[in-house]
Design a protein around this motif. Structure first.
Motif, PDB file in Angstrom:
ATOM      1  N   ARG A   2      33.820  19.249-118.407  1.00 19.65           N
ATOM      2  CA  ARG A   2      34.818  18.372-118.971  1.00 19.65           C
ATOM      3  C   ARG A   2      35.102  18.768-119.165  1.00 19.65           C
ATOM      4  O   ARG A   2      34.373  18.721-119.744  1.00 19.65           O
ATOM      5  CB  ARG A   2      34.425  17.656-119.168  1.00 19.65           C
ATOM      6  CG  ARG A   2      33.390  16.804-119.424  1.00 19.65           C
ATOM      7  CD  ARG A   2      32.696  16.045-119.468  1.00 19.65           C
ATOM      8  NE  ARG A   2      31.677  15.517-119.269  1.00 19.65           N
ATOM      9  CZ  ARG A   2      31.157  15.297-119.344  1.00 19.65           C
ATOM     10  NH1 ARG A   2      31.742  15.595-119.621  1.00 19.65           N
ATOM     11  NH2 ARG A   2      30.242  14.857-119.251  1.00 19.65           N
ATOM     12  N   PHE A 158      22.590  18.481-125.392  1.00 17.22           N
ATOM     13  CA  PHE A 158      23.679  18.375-126.361  1.00 17.22           C
ATOM     14  C   PHE A 158      23.399  19.116-127.670  1.00 17.22           C
ATOM     15  O   PHE A 158      24.059  18.869-128.665  1.00 17.22           O
ATOM     16  CB  PHE A 158      23.975  16.902-126.640  1.00 17.22           C
ATOM     17  CG  PHE A 158      24.547  16.173-125.453  1.00 17.22           C
ATOM     18  CD1 PHE A 158      25.922  16.112-125.254  1.00 17.22           C
ATOM     19  CD2 PHE A 158      23.714  15.572-124.516  1.00 17.22           C
ATOM     20  CE1 PHE A 158      26.453  15.456-124.160  1.00 17.22           C
ATOM     21  CE2 PHE A 158      24.245  14.914-123.412  1.00 17.22           C
ATOM     22  CZ  PHE A 158      25.617  14.858-123.231  1.00 17.22           C
ATOM     23  N   ILE A 159      22.426  20.039-127.668  1.00 13.60           N
ATOM     24  CA  ILE A 159      22.139  20.815-128.875  1.00 13.60           C
ATOM     25  C   ILE A 159      23.323  21.700-129.232  1.00 13.60           C
ATOM     26  O   ILE A 159      23.658  21.896-130.399  1.00 13.60           O
ATOM     27  CB  ILE A 159      20.873  21.676-128.679  1.00 13.60           C
ATOM     28  CG1 ILE A 159      19.652  20.764-128.482  1.00 13.60           C
ATOM     29  CG2 ILE A 159      20.659  22.609-129.863  1.00 13.60           C
ATOM     30  CD1 ILE A 159      18.402  21.514-128.054  1.00 13.60           C
ATOM     31  N   TYR A 172      32.828  26.596-119.092  1.00 13.00           N
ATOM     32  CA  TYR A 172      33.781  25.531-119.400  1.00 13.00           C
ATOM     33  C   TYR A 172      33.129  24.148-119.365  1.00 13.00           C
ATOM     34  O   TYR A 172      33.619  23.212-120.000  1.00 13.00           O
ATOM     35  CB  TYR A 172      34.992  25.587-118.447  1.00 13.00           C
ATOM     36  CG  TYR A 172      34.725  25.175-117.013  1.00 13.00           C
ATOM     37  CD1 TYR A 172      34.954  23.867-116.591  1.00 13.00           C
ATOM     38  CD2 TYR A 172      34.255  26.091-116.079  1.00 13.00           C
ATOM     39  CE1 TYR A 172      34.721  23.479-115.285  1.00 13.00           C
ATOM     40  CE2 TYR A 172      34.033  25.715-114.767  1.00 13.00           C
ATOM     41  CZ  TYR A 172      34.258  24.406-114.366  1.00 13.00           C
ATOM     42  OH  TYR A 172      34.017  24.037-113.063  1.00 13.00           O
ATOM     43  N   ILE A 173      32.022  24.024-118.645  1.00 13.23           N
ATOM     44  CA  ILE A 173      31.272  22.763-118.667  1.00 13.23           C
ATOM     45  C   ILE A 173      30.297  22.736-119.844  1.00 13.23           C
ATOM     46  O   ILE A 173      30.122  21.708-120.511  1.00 13.23           O
ATOM     47  CB  ILE A 173      30.546  22.545-117.334  1.00 13.23           C
ATOM     48  CG1 ILE A 173      31.574  22.241-116.231  1.00 13.23           C
ATOM     49  CG2 ILE A 173      29.521  21.421-117.439  1.00 13.23           C
ATOM     50  CD1 ILE A 173      30.976  21.998-114.868  1.00 13.23           C
ATOM     51  N   LEU A 174      29.671  23.878-120.137  1.00 11.53           N
ATOM     52  CA  LEU A 174      28.753  23.935-121.273  1.00 11.53           C
ATOM     53  C   LEU A 174      29.426  23.523-122.569  1.00 11.53           C
ATOM     54  O   LEU A 174      28.786  22.948-123.453  1.00 11.53           O
ATOM     55  CB  LEU A 174      28.186  25.347-121.415  1.00 11.53           C
ATOM     56  CG  LEU A 174      27.170  25.796-120.363  1.00 11.53           C
ATOM     57  CD1 LEU A 174      26.727  27.218-120.640  1.00 11.53           C
ATOM     58  CD2 LEU A 174      25.971  24.857-120.314  1.00 11.53           C
ATOM     59  N   GLU A 175      30.727  23.793-122.681  1.00 10.96           N
ATOM     60  CA  GLU A 175      31.432  23.473-123.923  1.00 10.96           C
ATOM     61  C   GLU A 175      31.530  21.965-124.165  1.00 10.96           C
ATOM     62  O   GLU A 175      31.838  21.522-125.268  1.00 10.96           O
ATOM     63  CB  GLU A 175      32.819  24.115-123.900  1.00 10.96           C
ATOM     64  CG  GLU A 175      32.750  25.636-124.062  1.00 10.96           C
ATOM     65  CD  GLU A 175      34.061  26.330-123.827  1.00 10.96           C
ATOM     66  OE1 GLU A 175      35.046  25.644-123.455  1.00 10.96           O
ATOM     67  OE2 GLU A 175      34.129  27.564-124.000  1.00 10.96           O
ATOM     68  N   ARG A 176      31.262  21.166-123.141  1.00  7.91           N
ATOM     69  CA  ARG A 176      31.242  19.707-123.334  1.00  7.91           C
ATOM     70  C   ARG A 176      29.927  19.233-123.919  1.00  7.91           C
ATOM     71  O   ARG A 176      29.854  18.146-124.489  1.00  7.91           O
ATOM     72  CB  ARG A 176      31.427  19.000-121.988  1.00  7.91           C
ATOM     73  CG  ARG A 176      32.678  19.390-121.274  1.00  7.91           C
ATOM     74  CD  ARG A 176      32.646  18.757-119.900  1.00  7.91           C
ATOM     75  NE  ARG A 176      33.623  19.417-119.055  1.00  7.91           N
ATOM     76  CZ  ARG A 176      33.711  19.225-117.758  1.00  7.91           C
ATOM     77  NH1 ARG A 176      32.886  18.399-117.162  1.00  7.91           N
ATOM     78  NH2 ARG A 176      34.630  19.846-117.053  1.00  7.91           N
ATOM     79  N   TYR A 177      28.878  20.015-123.710  1.00  8.09           N
ATOM     80  CA  TYR A 177      27.566  19.596-124.152  1.00  8.09           C
ATOM     81  C   TYR A 177      27.388  19.890-125.629  1.00  8.09           C
ATOM     82  O   TYR A 177      26.636  20.780-126.029  1.00  8.09           O
ATOM     83  CB  TYR A 177      26.486  20.270-123.311  1.00  8.09           C
ATOM     84  CG  TYR A 177      26.292  19.625-121.953  1.00  8.09           C
ATOM     85  CD1 TYR A 177      25.922  18.291-121.848  1.00  8.09           C
ATOM     86  CD2 TYR A 177      26.471  20.356-120.772  1.00  8.09           C
ATOM     87  CE1 TYR A 177      25.730  17.689-120.619  1.00  8.09           C
ATOM     88  CE2 TYR A 177      26.288  19.769-119.542  1.00  8.09           C
ATOM     89  CZ  TYR A 177      25.919  18.433-119.461  1.00  8.09           C
ATOM     90  OH  TYR A 177      25.731  17.839-118.235  1.00  8.09           O
ATOM     91  N   GLU A 178      28.098  19.129-126.431  1.00 11.67           N
ATOM     92  CA  GLU A 178      28.033  19.211-127.883  1.00 11.67           C
ATOM     93  C   GLU A 178      27.758  17.812-128.432  1.00 11.67           C
ATOM     94  O   GLU A 178      28.078  16.800-127.805  1.00 11.67           O
ATOM     95  CB  GLU A 178      29.347  19.740-128.456  1.00 11.67           C
ATOM     96  CG  GLU A 178      29.726  21.148-128.001  1.00 11.67           C
ATOM     97  CD  GLU A 178      28.903  22.237-128.673  1.00 11.67           C
ATOM     98  OE1 GLU A 178      28.270  21.935-129.704  1.00 11.67           O
ATOM     99  OE2 GLU A 178      28.904  23.381-128.167  1.00 11.67           O
ATOM    100  N   TYR A 233      38.533  17.691-123.073  1.00 13.74           N
ATOM    101  CA  TYR A 233      39.445  18.811-123.236  1.00 13.74           C
ATOM    102  C   TYR A 233      39.329  19.330-124.666  1.00 13.74           C
ATOM    103  O   TYR A 233      38.979  18.576-125.584  1.00 13.74           O
ATOM    104  CB  TYR A 233      40.896  18.381-122.996  1.00 13.74           C
ATOM    105  CG  TYR A 233      41.325  18.306-121.541  1.00 13.74           C
ATOM    106  CD1 TYR A 233      40.523  18.770-120.509  1.00 13.74           C
ATOM    107  CD2 TYR A 233      42.564  17.763-121.216  1.00 13.74           C
ATOM    108  CE1 TYR A 233      40.936  18.692-119.184  1.00 13.74           C
ATOM    109  CE2 TYR A 233      42.994  17.683-119.894  1.00 13.74           C
ATOM    110  CZ  TYR A 233      42.171  18.150-118.883  1.00 13.74           C
ATOM    111  OH  TYR A 233      42.585  18.081-117.573  1.00 13.74           O
ATOM    112  N   THR A 234      39.674  20.605-124.853  1.00 11.66           N
ATOM    113  CA  THR A 234      39.821  21.090-126.220  1.00 11.66           C
ATOM    114  C   THR A 234      41.106  20.503-126.797  1.00 11.66           C
ATOM    115  O   THR A 234      41.981  20.022-126.057  1.00 11.66           O
ATOM    116  CB  THR A 234      39.914  22.620-126.253  1.00 11.66           C
ATOM    117  OG1 THR A 234      41.118  23.033-125.599  1.00 11.66           O
ATOM    118  CG2 THR A 234      38.711  23.269-125.571  1.00 11.66           C
TER     119      THR A 234
END
Length: 331
Positions: A2, A158-159, A172-178, A233-234
């Motif tokens: 994402r 989502f850790i 760029y995909i890992l940054e969605r897993y929040e 998106y950021t």
């Protein structure tokens, strides 16, 4: 589902994309009787020490067993129990469990977000059945399941960046897993139940509108959620595409992309990529899905007689585009 800097060669700096406004749910929606209590299944699962205990757990949780853990992939339930026992007793996975417990010690915010969102779904679709909501730690094998009867959230995905182990995916995909993305991601999947599509011609516009309807639906269900969390998106990326909306649209039109049916070309603008260099090296991936969202928004603004239900049933992407009168101007 994402660039983090400026889009399309602009040098304007934006510091945010969503105004800090008080968001209140209408009383008639707030009063709808939906009560979400998340069942933390991983807390039971990782205490299991024997195959019989695992078999009992699987019997107690048939939906998790069949839908999330995929019972049909195992030749027997006993072999499934043996395989899952190895997961339950894996000390490296226990580290993820502890980190999940720490990150999601307080689930009240997620419970409230999902409760409010599902109240909105019941408002628009009174016959909608509220599914059970559970959490699990699968050792990074599955992130989310949303079905008619069950929602399962794989908390280990989502850790966040401090996790000992992370999914095998580009940054760029890992940054969605929040944690903040968890509830909006669930509701995007809920939208699939109502989003009717017809990809007979498989043009890019069809996919743009399909995504646009899902984003629009999710925003209607979660009106207090920033757009950036819905589309992954950021804040900077969203501010940039908003500023350069006219330029992005001009590129799609000038290149004749709306009615393109080559999947190779469509994936460049719809699919997962860190950026869309065909527009700009700093243009975020999936940008055409964001444009589809803006078309749907304009369609609903310019056709107030159309209900959300009618929008989600509408399969004619060209009709939505035409009646939207969407035509952003270059700045």
């Amino acid at each position: 589902m994402r660039g983090y800097l400026l889009l399309l060669f602009t040098i304007v700096l934006f510091f945010g994309c969503n105004k800090n406004e008080t968001c209140e749910i209408p009383e008639e929606i707030a009063e709808i009787p939906v009560d979400i209590k998340v069942d933390r299944l991983e807390q039971r699962f990782f205490k299991i020490k024997t195959v019989p205990e695992m078999q009992a757990f699987l019997q107690e949780e048939p939906l998790l067993r069949d839908k999330f853990l995929l019972r049909d992939r195992y030749p027997s339930e006993e072999l499934m129990a043996q395989s899952l026992l190895r997961l339950a007793t894996d000390t490296s996975i226990h580290k993820l469990v502890r980190e999940s417990d720490a990150t999601f010690k307080d689930m009240s915010g997620i419970e409230q977000d999902l409760e409010n969102a599902l109240k909105h779904v019941k408002h628009y679709y009174p016959t909608f059945h509220i599914p059970k909501v559970q959490t699990f730690v699968s050792g990074l094998s599955r992130d989310l399941l949303v079905s008619d009867s069950l929602i399962v959230m794989g908390l280990d995905f989502f850790i966040g960046e401090k996790a000992s182990f992370r999914p095998q995916a580009p940054q760029y995909i890992l940054e969605r897993y929040e944690k903040k993305n968890l509830a909006p991601s669930v509701m995007l999947l809920v939208s699939n139940k109502f989003n009717k599509t017809d990809f007979v011609n498989k043009e890019m516009l069809d996919e743009m509108i399909d995504y646009g309807k899902s984003y629009y639906f999710t925003k209607q269900m979660m009106p207090c959620t920033p757009d950036s969390l819905i589309i992954w998106y950021t804040g900077q990326e969203l501010a940039d595409v908003e500023y350069n909306e006219g330029k992005i649209w001009a590129h799609l039109i000038e290149k004749g992309l709306l009615y393109e049916n080559s999947q190779f070309i469509i994936r460049k603008y719809i699919g997962e990529r860190p950026n869309v260099p065909e527009i700009s090296a700093r243009c975020p991936g999936r940008v055409a899905t964001w444009v589809g969202w803006q078309i749907v928004r304009k369609y609903m603004e310019n056709n107030p007689e159309v209900t959300l239900q009618q929008l989600m049933e509408e399969k004619n992407a060209r009709k939505i585009l035409e009646l939207s009168k969407y035509k952003p101007q270059k700045k």
